[in-house]
Design a protein around this motif. Structure first.
Motif, PDB file in Angstrom:
ATOM      1  N   GLY A   3       3.403  -8.202  -3.885  1.00  0.00           N
ATOM      2  CA  GLY A   3       2.262  -7.287  -3.883  1.00  0.00           C
ATOM      3  C   GLY A   3       2.368  -6.347  -2.705  1.00  0.00           C
ATOM      4  N   THR A   4       1.587  -5.284  -2.734  1.00  0.00           N
ATOM      5  CA  THR A   4       1.621  -4.279  -1.679  1.00  0.00           C
ATOM      6  C   THR A   4       0.644  -4.645  -0.566  1.00  0.00           C
ATOM      7  OG1 THR A   4       2.197  -2.576  -3.279  1.00  0.00           O
ATOM      8  CG2 THR A   4       1.353  -1.826  -1.166  1.00  0.00           C
ATOM      9  N   LEU A   5       1.172  -4.717   0.651  1.00  0.00           N
ATOM     10  CA  LEU A   5       0.371  -4.984   1.849  1.00  0.00           C
ATOM     11  C   LEU A   5       0.211  -3.693   2.622  1.00  0.00           C
ATOM     12  CD1 LEU A   5      -1.010  -6.941   3.891  1.00  0.00           C
ATOM     13  CD2 LEU A   5       1.266  -7.243   4.920  1.00  0.00           C
ATOM     14  N   ARG A   6      -1.030  -3.333   2.910  1.00  0.00           N
ATOM     15  CA  ARG A   6      -1.331  -2.173   3.755  1.00  0.00           C
ATOM     16  C   ARG A   6      -2.062  -2.686   4.986  1.00  0.00           C
ATOM     17  NH1 ARG A   6      -3.971   2.818   1.160  1.00  0.00           N
ATOM     18  NH2 ARG A   6      -1.765   3.315   1.010  1.00  0.00           N
ATOM     19  N   LEU A   7      -1.488  -2.428   6.144  1.00  0.00           N
ATOM     20  CA  LEU A   7      -2.104  -2.819   7.406  1.00  0.00           C
ATOM     21  C   LEU A   7      -2.735  -1.597   8.070  1.00  0.00           C
ATOM     22  CD1 LEU A   7       0.611  -5.304   8.692  1.00  0.00           C
ATOM     23  CD2 LEU A   7      -1.642  -5.846   7.759  1.00  0.00           C
ATOM     24  N   PRO A   8      -3.671  -1.806   9.009  1.00  0.00           N
ATOM     25  CA  PRO A   8      -4.357  -0.663   9.629  1.00  0.00           C
ATOM     26  C   PRO A   8      -3.413   0.335  10.308  1.00  0.00           C
ATOM     27  CG  PRO A   8      -5.531  -2.668  10.135  1.00  0.00           C
ATOM     28  CD  PRO A   8      -4.251  -3.078   9.461  1.00  0.00           C
TER      29      PRO A   8
ATOM     30  N   THR B 236      -5.447  -3.662   3.080  1.00  0.00           N
ATOM     31  CA  THR B 236      -5.587  -4.190   1.720  1.00  0.00           C
ATOM     32  C   THR B 236      -4.355  -4.996   1.355  1.00  0.00           C
ATOM     33  OG1 THR B 236      -4.573  -2.247   0.681  1.00  0.00           O
ATOM     34  CG2 THR B 236      -6.979  -2.219   0.905  1.00  0.00           C
ATOM     35  N   PHE B 237      -4.543  -5.922   0.431  1.00  0.00           N
ATOM     36  CA  PHE B 237      -3.429  -6.583  -0.234  1.00  0.00           C
ATOM     37  C   PHE B 237      -3.726  -6.560  -1.718  1.00  0.00           C
ATOM     38  CE2 PHE B 237      -1.274 -10.376  -1.984  1.00  0.00           C
ATOM     39  CZ  PHE B 237       0.024  -9.909  -1.824  1.00  0.00           C
ATOM     40  N   ARG B 238      -2.822  -5.955  -2.485  1.00  0.00           N
ATOM     41  CA  ARG B 238      -3.021  -5.745  -3.927  1.00  0.00           C
ATOM     42  C   ARG B 238      -4.378  -5.108  -4.213  1.00  0.00           C
ATOM     43  NH1 ARG B 238      -0.414 -11.300  -5.329  1.00  0.00           N
ATOM     44  NH2 ARG B 238       1.663 -10.647  -5.910  1.00  0.00           N
TER      45      ARG B 238
END
Length: 160
Positions: free
Chosen positions: A89-94, A19-21
């Protein structure tokens, strides 16, 4: 005949939705780049250089992802909105490093759609680590502050 056992892969336990934001997307590949900032000093008549460590480089991420399915148009709109917002913004990678999400800035992105691949789009995104602003603890000295400080010093010296 022997039964086939499920081979446990620990990375699957850590895999998470990207996800991003808060806007979800699927990841085909992600690339993390880091290192050290260095200045190489080379002097005349010296055969030995000196590499000066100037600190860690900003971490950069290149993500190739996609959106697919009957609702991909809505997800694409949500992702574009997230990518075009001001600020970090918050970046969530797998599979993030040490399981950590990261505050990043969007450097650029592109979205590719084609007739042959209806119902999906490809997304390429470049991010850079946000970090924290430098010199945030430094106060700005205005002309009025300098004038007031000089007047206070003059009063102290003159004893008034």
């Amino acid at each position: 005949m022997t039964a086939i056992r499920d081979i446990h892969n620990p990375w699957r336990d850590r895999y998470q939705t990207a996800t991003f934001r808060g806007a979800m997307f699927h990841v085909e590949t992600d690339h993390r780049q880091g290192g050290r900032r260095t200045v190489v000093h080379e002097y005349p008549k010296r055969n030995l250089p000196y590499a000066e460590d100037m600190g860690r480089s900003a971490i950069r991420f290149t993500v190739q992802g996609y959106l697919i399915g009957p609702d991909y148009l809505y997800r694409k709109d949500a992702l574009i909105t997230a990518l075009e917002q001001d600020g970090p913004g918050t970046l969530r990678l797998p599979l993030p490093y040490q399981g950590q999400d990261m505050e990043v800035m969007v450097v650029q992105y592109s979205i590719t759609e084609s007739r042959e691949r209806g119902g999906m789009c490809g997304v390429e995104m470049d991010f850079v680590e946000y970090g924290k602003p430098g010199f945030s603890d430094v106060s700005i000295v205005t002309q009025a502050a300098v004038t007031n400080a000089a007047a206070a010093l003059e009063r102290m010296v003159l004893g008034t």
